[in-house]
Motif scaffolding. Structure first.
Motif, PDB file in Angstrom:
ATOM      1  N   ALA A  86       0.846  -1.335   0.158  1.00  0.00           N
ATOM      2  CA  ALA A  86      -0.068  -0.075  -0.089  1.00  0.00           C
ATOM      3  C   ALA A  86       0.797   1.287  -0.055  1.00  0.00           C
ATOM      4  O   ALA A  86       1.177   1.915  -0.946  1.00  0.00           O
ATOM      5  N   TYR A  87       1.374   1.742   1.270  1.00  0.00           N
ATOM      6  CA  TYR A  87       1.870   3.072   1.441  1.00  0.00           C
ATOM      7  C   TYR A  87       3.264   3.262   0.566  1.00  0.00           C
ATOM      8  O   TYR A  87       3.260   4.369  -0.150  1.00  0.00           O
ATOM      9  N   SER A  88       4.085   2.395   0.538  1.00  0.00           N
ATOM     10  CA  SER A  88       5.507   2.539   0.041  1.00  0.00           C
ATOM     11  C   SER A  88       5.580   1.904  -1.086  1.00  0.00           C
ATOM     12  O   SER A  88       5.811   2.522  -2.248  1.00  0.00           O
ATOM     13  N   PHE A 101      -1.620   9.298   9.885  1.00  0.00           N
ATOM     14  CA  PHE A 101      -2.550   8.565   9.337  1.00  0.00           C
ATOM     15  C   PHE A 101      -1.869   7.134   9.208  1.00  0.00           C
ATOM     16  O   PHE A 101      -2.726   6.172   8.707  1.00  0.00           O
ATOM     17  N   ILE A 102      -0.509   6.921   9.444  1.00  0.00           N
ATOM     18  CA  ILE A 102      -0.006   5.589   9.176  1.00  0.00           C
ATOM     19  C   ILE A 102       0.091   4.556  10.525  1.00  0.00           C
ATOM     20  O   ILE A 102       0.581   3.665  10.506  1.00  0.00           O
ATOM     21  N   PHE A 103      -0.608   5.176  11.529  1.00  0.00           N
ATOM     22  CA  PHE A 103      -0.622   4.349  12.871  1.00  0.00           C
ATOM     23  C   PHE A 103      -1.393   3.266  12.608  1.00  0.00           C
ATOM     24  O   PHE A 103      -2.344   3.078  11.890  1.00  0.00           O
ATOM     25  N   GLU A 130       1.438   0.150   9.753  1.00  0.00           N
ATOM     26  CA  GLU A 130       2.521  -0.171   8.631  1.00  0.00           C
ATOM     27  C   GLU A 130       3.730   0.563   9.181  1.00  0.00           C
ATOM     28  O   GLU A 130       3.949   1.524  10.086  1.00  0.00           O
ATOM     29  N   SER A 131       5.000  -0.181   8.844  1.00  0.00           N
ATOM     30  CA  SER A 131       6.236   0.346   9.441  1.00  0.00           C
ATOM     31  C   SER A 131       7.409  -0.124   8.545  1.00  0.00           C
ATOM     32  O   SER A 131       7.359  -1.189   7.721  1.00  0.00           O
ATOM     33  N   GLY A 132       8.375   0.586   8.376  1.00  0.00           N
ATOM     34  CA  GLY A 132       9.593   0.004   7.671  1.00  0.00           C
ATOM     35  C   GLY A 132      10.042  -1.227   8.269  1.00  0.00           C
ATOM     36  O   GLY A 132      10.606  -1.978   7.671  1.00  0.00           O
ATOM     37  N   ALA A 133       9.570  -1.615   9.476  1.00  0.00           N
ATOM     38  CA  ALA A 133       9.864  -3.111  10.079  1.00  0.00           C
ATOM     39  C   ALA A 133       9.371  -3.996   9.302  1.00  0.00           C
ATOM     40  O   ALA A 133       9.697  -5.193   9.364  1.00  0.00           O
ATOM     41  N   ALA A 153       5.610   3.371  18.380  1.00  0.00           N
ATOM     42  CA  ALA A 153       5.766   3.612  16.989  1.00  0.00           C
ATOM     43  C   ALA A 153       4.287   3.302  16.009  1.00  0.00           C
ATOM     44  O   ALA A 153       3.445   2.355  16.547  1.00  0.00           O
ATOM     45  N   THR A 154       4.645   3.686  14.768  1.00  0.00           N
ATOM     46  CA  THR A 154       3.351   3.127  13.986  1.00  0.00           C
ATOM     47  C   THR A 154       3.045   1.713  13.964  1.00  0.00           C
ATOM     48  O   THR A 154       1.738   1.265  13.912  1.00  0.00           O
ATOM     49  N   GLY A 155       4.045   0.898  14.186  1.00  0.00           N
ATOM     50  CA  GLY A 155       4.055  -0.606  14.008  1.00  0.00           C
ATOM     51  C   GLY A 155       3.480  -1.156  15.390  1.00  0.00           C
ATOM     52  O   GLY A 155       3.372  -2.420  15.465  1.00  0.00           O
TER      53      GLY A 155
HETATM   54  N1  LIG Z   1       7.486   3.246  12.254  1.00  0.00           N
HETATM   55  C1  LIG Z   1       7.653   4.432  11.905  1.00  0.00           C
HETATM   56  C2  LIG Z   1       7.016   4.626  10.358  1.00  0.00           C
HETATM   57  C3  LIG Z   1       7.781   3.721   9.521  1.00  0.00           C
HETATM   58  O1  LIG Z   1       8.443   2.930   9.940  1.00  0.00           O
HETATM   59  C4  LIG Z   1       7.270   3.723   7.948  1.00  0.00           C
HETATM   60  C5  LIG Z   1       6.110   3.681   7.811  1.00  0.00           C
HETATM   61  C6  LIG Z   1       5.407   3.847   6.537  1.00  0.00           C
HETATM   62  C7  LIG Z   1       6.274   3.476   5.459  1.00  0.00           C
HETATM   63  C8  LIG Z   1       7.686   3.334   5.742  1.00  0.00           C
HETATM   64  C9  LIG Z   1       8.173   3.352   7.173  1.00  0.00           C
HETATM   65  N2  LIG Z   1       9.458   3.293   7.131  1.00  0.00           N
HETATM   66  C10 LIG Z   1      10.481   3.400   8.082  1.00  0.00           C
HETATM   67  O2  LIG Z   1      10.696   2.357   8.920  1.00  0.00           O
HETATM   68  C11 LIG Z   1       7.043   5.542  12.740  1.00  0.00           C
HETATM   69  O3  LIG Z   1       6.538   5.039  13.868  1.00  0.00           O
HETATM   70  O4  LIG Z   1       6.847   6.739  12.173  1.00  0.00           O
END
Ligand SMILES: N[C@@H](CC(=O)c1ccccc1NC=O)C(=O)O
Ligand code: HEM
Length: 488
Positions: free
Chosen positions: A182-184, A291-293, A321-324, A421-423
């Motif tokens: 989705a987002y990335s 919006f990404i929480f 979602e998260s880069g994780a 964090a968002t994840g």
């Molecule tokens: N966890 C990060 C956001 C994040 O990780 C992220 C969210 C969306 C798309 C890519 C991400 N990349 C980074 O880790 C946060 O809490 O802001």
């Protein structure tokens, strides 16, 4: 004796094994059908989509496309969209969106199977609308400068929940905004097809929450820097397969070659990562971040979210979602057999696995399993030349995570008191958990090399180790301080 005469059947070569978990590894993506998951792993595309993401869903989904285009704080033409005046939720509650769940089964590819490229594009658009719907009240608070996020909307209406759950079930991923689907990674297009992905300035987003349809905005920069990094992931995929093959037959020449490819690739990926600072400004981050929480471990959704018509009416808990959920660093963790401590933070790291696209999950599990079976770490530590390459690659994993800790500090921790964090991981302690693990492994490997051999290693390796040890101390101090200040 010829292996053909051996009474014992030979264990399959690693590449054969990886061919089982990534059957299209050697295929030309151009000839692969859209009935495959767009995140099918190939040696040419790595962890990127097989084909450029589909921009517009088919006509039956026009109401979705139109709403998602009208949704962002700033639309493509620069005028304010629904989120600018917090009107998205009202529009949906007033019936702006018919329930199109039954249309999804009609999305077939020329081979008669479901078209997973279309399904993914629709998943992407519904997940944008769903996250915007659920988190709009939090964005309103943030936009008005109020303290805390307050509560999100606690019920996702059937016109969003139905298609979101259905598309997610087809793709076998959780029904919520995803990092890859989705987002990335499924959210870029190229302005000039002749340039393609070659130049960062040619990249555009397809969807955005805030100002991200403007390519020079921080939201676009945030998304597109990920794309710009992951476009190099083919080198990691190919290098990993090559390393496993070579270690299995103890072919030192090929092992060193595989390391060279992996090291060069990480160098380029980290160079691209560094451009985050100029592509996306720390001061702008918290706006679109609202919006990404996710739902899991977030104060905005203390009792989860009810997806109308789904899950027997029981609330759902899904991570944000998260880069994780990116696959590059976890690939190297598995390949290099980085041992993570047994603790709840590591459990969260493992939980993130299920949020990756199915083909990424299968590939990563295959690499992890094979690295353990052949003993990559043990093999690498037996020979000083190989051990040095192994350490250098670990050092890339360290510097990626360190750079990343800088991001977390400058974009989030210094600007927000929100503890997760968002994840859904604890913002201060989680990233260092993995960073410490890599630094500790580096020390253990270095200490395992005898003094005479260490002296022979080139100066840059001694310097690299000194820097890693020094950084470990700094990190420890910093984490202790933040934990005390934030009572975490
Ligand atoms: N966890 C990060 C956001 C994040 O990780 C992220 C969210 C969306 C798309 C890519 C991400 N990349 C980074 O880790 C946060 O809490 O802001
Ligand atoms: C401004 C930029 C960034 C910020 C503020 C940021 C923030 C974070 C945070 C807070 C986490 C914790 C996980 C969670 O959500 O619960 C995380 C994890 C992660 N992010 Fe990022 N991130 C950024 C950019 C990137 C980029 C460009 C990548 C590249 C793919 C990336 C890859 C990762 C990875 C691999 C993890 C897991 C870390 C680990 O295993 O130790 N991040 N990120």
């Amino acid at each position: 004796m010829s292996p053909y005469l051996s009474a014992e059947p030979l264990a399959p070569a690693v590449s054969t094994y990886l061919a089982n978990v990534a059957p299209y590894l050697e295929s030309d993506p151009a000839v692969l059908p859209d009935s495959l998951d767009p995140f099918t792993v190939t040696a040419a595309t790595g962890f990127m989509p097989l084909h450029p993401p589909l921009i517009q869903p088919p006509a039956a989904f026009d109401p979705v496309a139109s709403l998602v285009e009208n949704m962002p704080v700033q639309r493509l033409d620069g005028t304010p969209g629904l989120l600018a005046t917090y009107q998205l939720g009202r529009a949906i509650d007033d019936g702006a969106l018919p329930n199109l769940t039954l249309e999804i089964a009609k999305l077939t590819a020329p081979d008669g199977k479901l078209d997973l490229a279309k399904v993914t594009a629709i998943f992407r658009d519904y997940s944008f609308l769903s996250s915007a719907y659920l988190l709009e009240p939090c964005y309103e608070r943030w936009d008005k400068g109020l303290e805390g996020y307050g509560l999100g909307r606690q019920v996702l209406p059937a016109c969003l929940a139905g298609p979101l759950v259905k598309t997610a079930a087809i793709l076998e991923i959780p029904p919520f905004m995803a990092y890859a689907a989705a987002y990335s990674l499924y959210n870029y297009r190229v302005e000039d097809p002749a340039i393609g992905l070659d130049k960062y300035s040619n990249l555009r987003t397809i969807r955005a929450f805030q100002l991200g349809l403007d390519p020079l905005s921080s939201e676009a920069g945030f998304i597109l820097t990920h794309v710009d990094m992951v476009k190099h992931s083919a080198g990691l995929v190919g290098g990993s397969a090559q390393l496993l093959d070579a270690v299995r037959v103890e072919d030192k020449g090929n092992v060193l070659e595989a390391f060279a490819l992996l090291l060069d690739t990480m160098q380029v990926i980290e160079q691209s990562m560094e451009t985050m600072w100029s592509n996306s400004k720390p001061k702008d981050y918290l706006g679109y971040r609202t919006f990404i929480f996710g739902i899991t471990n977030q104060s905005m959704f203390p009792n989860g979210v009810i997806y109308e018509g789904e899950n027997g009416g029981k609330p759902m808990f899904v991570r944000g979602e998260s880069g994780a959920n990116d696959s590059m660093i976890p690939l190297l963790d598995g390949l290099l057999q980085v041992p993570m401590p047994a603790n709840p933070l590591t459990e969260t790291l493992k939980d993130f696995r299920s949020y990756r696209p199915k083909p990424h999950r299968e590939f990563l599990a295959g690499v992890r399993q094979q690295a353990d079976a052949i003993g990559v770490r043990e093999y690498c530590c037996k020979d000083v030349d190989v051990a040095v390459c192994y350490l250098k690659l670990l050092d890339h994993v360290r510097s990626f995570r360190w750079r990343h800790w800088m991001f977390a500090r400058e974009y989030i921790i210094k600007r927000s008191e929100h503890p997760t964090a968002t994840g859904g991981s604890p913002i201060i302690r989680w990233l260092p958990n993995q960073l410490f693990a890599v630094m500790d492994l580096m020390s253990a490997v270095w200490e395992g090399i005898n003094e005479a051999e260490r002296q022979k290693a080139d100066r840059s390796v001694t310097g690299m180790m000194a820097c890693a040890l020094d950084q470990r101390q700094k990190l420890q101090k910093e984490v202790t301080r933040w934990c005390q200040e934030r009572a975490q």
